[in-house]
Design a protein around this motif. Structure first.
Motif, mmCIF file in Angstrom:
data_model
loop_
_atom_site.group_PDB
_atom_site.id
_atom_site.type_symbol
_atom_site.label_atom_id
_atom_site.label_comp_id
_atom_site.label_asym_id
_atom_site.label_seq_id
_atom_site.Cartn_x
_atom_site.Cartn_y
_atom_site.Cartn_z
ATOM 1 N N GLU A 61 -5.242 6.033 9.589
ATOM 2 C CA GLU A 61 -5.061 6.937 8.436
ATOM 3 C C GLU A 61 -3.645 7.509 8.443
ATOM 4 O O GLU A 61 -3.160 7.999 9.467
ATOM 5 C CB GLU A 61 -6.099 8.077 8.471
ATOM 6 N N SER A 62 -2.989 7.445 7.278
ATOM 7 C CA SER A 62 -1.545 7.744 7.241
ATOM 8 C C SER A 62 -1.193 9.166 7.681
ATOM 9 O O SER A 62 -0.189 9.372 8.377
ATOM 10 C CB SER A 62 -0.974 7.454 5.844
ATOM 11 N N LYS A 107 -11.575 -7.214 6.681
ATOM 12 C CA LYS A 107 -12.050 -5.974 7.308
ATOM 13 C C LYS A 107 -12.434 -6.177 8.772
ATOM 14 O O LYS A 107 -12.296 -5.268 9.585
ATOM 15 C CB LYS A 107 -13.222 -5.401 6.517
ATOM 16 N N ARG A 164 -12.511 -1.691 -7.977
ATOM 17 C CA ARG A 164 -11.704 -0.752 -8.779
ATOM 18 C C ARG A 164 -12.268 -0.558 -10.182
ATOM 19 O O ARG A 164 -12.182 0.543 -10.730
ATOM 20 C CB ARG A 164 -10.252 -1.224 -8.843
ATOM 21 N N LYS A 181 -9.816 0.552 6.465
ATOM 22 C CA LYS A 181 -8.640 0.648 5.586
ATOM 23 C C LYS A 181 -7.371 0.629 6.409
ATOM 24 O O LYS A 181 -7.397 0.890 7.618
ATOM 25 C CB LYS A 181 -8.699 1.961 4.794
ATOM 26 N N VAL A 182 -6.272 0.357 5.734
ATOM 27 C CA VAL A 182 -4.962 0.443 6.371
ATOM 28 C C VAL A 182 -4.201 1.593 5.723
ATOM 29 O O VAL A 182 -4.506 1.958 4.592
ATOM 30 C CB VAL A 182 -4.184 -0.889 6.224
ATOM 31 N N PRO A 183 -3.205 2.174 6.412
ATOM 32 C CA PRO A 183 -2.590 1.709 7.654
ATOM 33 C C PRO A 183 -3.422 1.987 8.908
ATOM 34 O O PRO A 183 -4.106 2.994 9.009
ATOM 35 C CB PRO A 183 -1.287 2.530 7.707
ATOM 36 N N TYR A 190 0.028 4.089 1.141
ATOM 37 C CA TYR A 190 -0.184 4.787 2.418
ATOM 38 C C TYR A 190 0.568 4.087 3.548
ATOM 39 O O TYR A 190 1.112 4.733 4.439
ATOM 40 C CB TYR A 190 -1.686 4.872 2.715
ATOM 41 N N SER A 199 0.821 -1.220 0.000
ATOM 42 C CA SER A 199 0.000 0.000 0.000
ATOM 43 C C SER A 199 0.855 1.270 0.000
ATOM 44 O O SER A 199 1.792 1.405 0.791
ATOM 45 C CB SER A 199 -0.893 -0.003 1.244
ATOM 46 N N TYR A 214 -12.572 -9.011 -5.097
ATOM 47 C CA TYR A 214 -12.980 -7.752 -4.442
ATOM 48 C C TYR A 214 -12.291 -6.560 -5.096
ATOM 49 O O TYR A 214 -12.912 -5.534 -5.396
ATOM 50 C CB TYR A 214 -12.636 -7.809 -2.947
HETATM 51 N N1 LIG Z 1 -6.394 8.289 3.173
HETATM 52 C C1 LIG Z 1 -6.058 6.962 3.661
HETATM 53 C C2 LIG Z 1 -6.191 5.974 2.516
HETATM 54 C C3 LIG Z 1 -5.999 4.531 2.989
HETATM 55 C C4 LIG Z 1 -6.359 3.521 1.907
HETATM 56 O O1 LIG Z 1 -7.067 3.811 0.938
HETATM 57 N N2 LIG Z 1 -5.875 2.265 2.107
HETATM 58 C C5 LIG Z 1 -6.193 1.204 1.169
HETATM 59 C C6 LIG Z 1 -4.956 0.391 0.871
HETATM 60 S S1 LIG Z 1 -3.898 1.254 -0.234
HETATM 61 C C7 LIG Z 1 -7.177 0.253 1.813
HETATM 62 O O2 LIG Z 1 -7.011 -0.122 2.951
HETATM 63 N N3 LIG Z 1 -8.207 -0.139 1.067
HETATM 64 C C8 LIG Z 1 -9.192 -1.054 1.552
HETATM 65 C C9 LIG Z 1 -10.252 -1.276 0.531
HETATM 66 O O3 LIG Z 1 -10.118 -0.816 -0.595
HETATM 67 O O4 LIG Z 1 -11.210 -1.944 0.886
HETATM 68 C C10 LIG Z 1 -4.653 6.981 4.255
HETATM 69 O O5 LIG Z 1 -3.858 7.875 3.876
HETATM 70 O O6 LIG Z 1 -4.337 6.165 5.130
#
Ligand SMILES: N[C@@H](CCC(=O)N[C@@H](CS)C(=O)NCC(=O)O)C(=O)O
Length: 231
Positions: free
Chosen positions: A68-69, A45, A135, A55-57, A20, A18, A130
């Protein structure tokens, strides 16, 4: 108190990808901190829901979740003020807020259509399904169709990096003589691409390429040692 970091991986649990999470990895290294990595996959999740995130991180400092990063970077800066600064003061913190958005929109957003089709190959079946469904809904077309336009798209992407390129002509890092969180914001996108895709984002004579090389070598080669393609 221990630090733990939930990081996005696919079938290879030792290949975090990722953009982030890479911002956070680099920020932790900059502060001289070590976090135990907790590999996390798109379809897990339920394991981060109790920490208030989808979401991660997600960083755990002891029992405290930080999500959130950008929030994590601010947390690390404030919780570890005696360590190397990520922002270089309040002016830097304020300016980096804008750079964080540029990193999300122009860098991560610009790279995404160029490498998205390469990501499912790194994922298990459920995660790949998924990823493709979510996407393709976002992009409005199949990943392969998006990829078929990438030779043209990369030209526009490279051009969009001019603000970065012109800055790096007069200083080695966005942080000046040494990297700081400004560099990690942007580098996270390039490291994501390097881990998941053999597609060549940068020409070898580009100042941005040389900057990426320097960051790959930073912190004893933290990013370079992580599995990825030679791009
Ligand atoms: N704004 C968030 C964005 C975090 C984000 O989008 N993480 C993605 C991984 S790159 C995620 O966990 N996605 C889970 C999903 O798509 O279900 C940050 O900066 O931490």
């Amino acid at each position: 108190m221990t630090l733990k970091l939930y990081e996005l991986v696919g079938t290879d649990g030792g290949r975090p990808f990722s953009p982030y999470c890479w911002r956070t990895r680099m920020a932790l290294a900059h502060k001289g901190l070590t976090a135990n990595s907790i590999p996390w996959r798109f379809t897990e999740k339920a394991s981060i829901a109790p920490h208030g995130s989808e979401k991660v991180p997600v960083l755990l400092h002891g029992d405290k979740p930080v999500v959130e990063s950008w929030v994590i970077a601010n947390y690390l800066e404030d919780a570890f003020p005696d360590r190397a600064s990520l922002f270089g003061g309040e002016g830097g913190r304020a300016t980096m807020r804008m750079l964080n958005w540029w990193g999300d929109i122009a860098v991560v957003g610009g790279i995404f259509p160029l490498i998205a089709a390469d990501i499912p190959g790194h994922l298990g079946e459920a995660d790949a399904a998924y990823f493709r469904a979510s996407r393709e809904a976002r992009l409005g077309r199949p990943l392969e169709e998006v990829a078929s336009m990438r030779d043209k798209g990369v030209v526009n992407f490279r051009k969009s990096l001019d603000p970065l390129r012109l800055t790096l002509k007069t200083q080695p890092y966005l942080g000046g003589d040494a990297p700081n969180y400004a560099d990690f914001i942007v580098f996270g996108g390039f490291q994501w691409a390097r881990v998941v895709s053999p597609f060549k984002l940068l020409e070898a004579d580009d100042p941005v390429y040389a900057w990426r090389e320097r960051l790959l070598d930073a912190f004893d080669g933290l990013a370079r040692k992580s599995p990825g393609f030679a791009v």
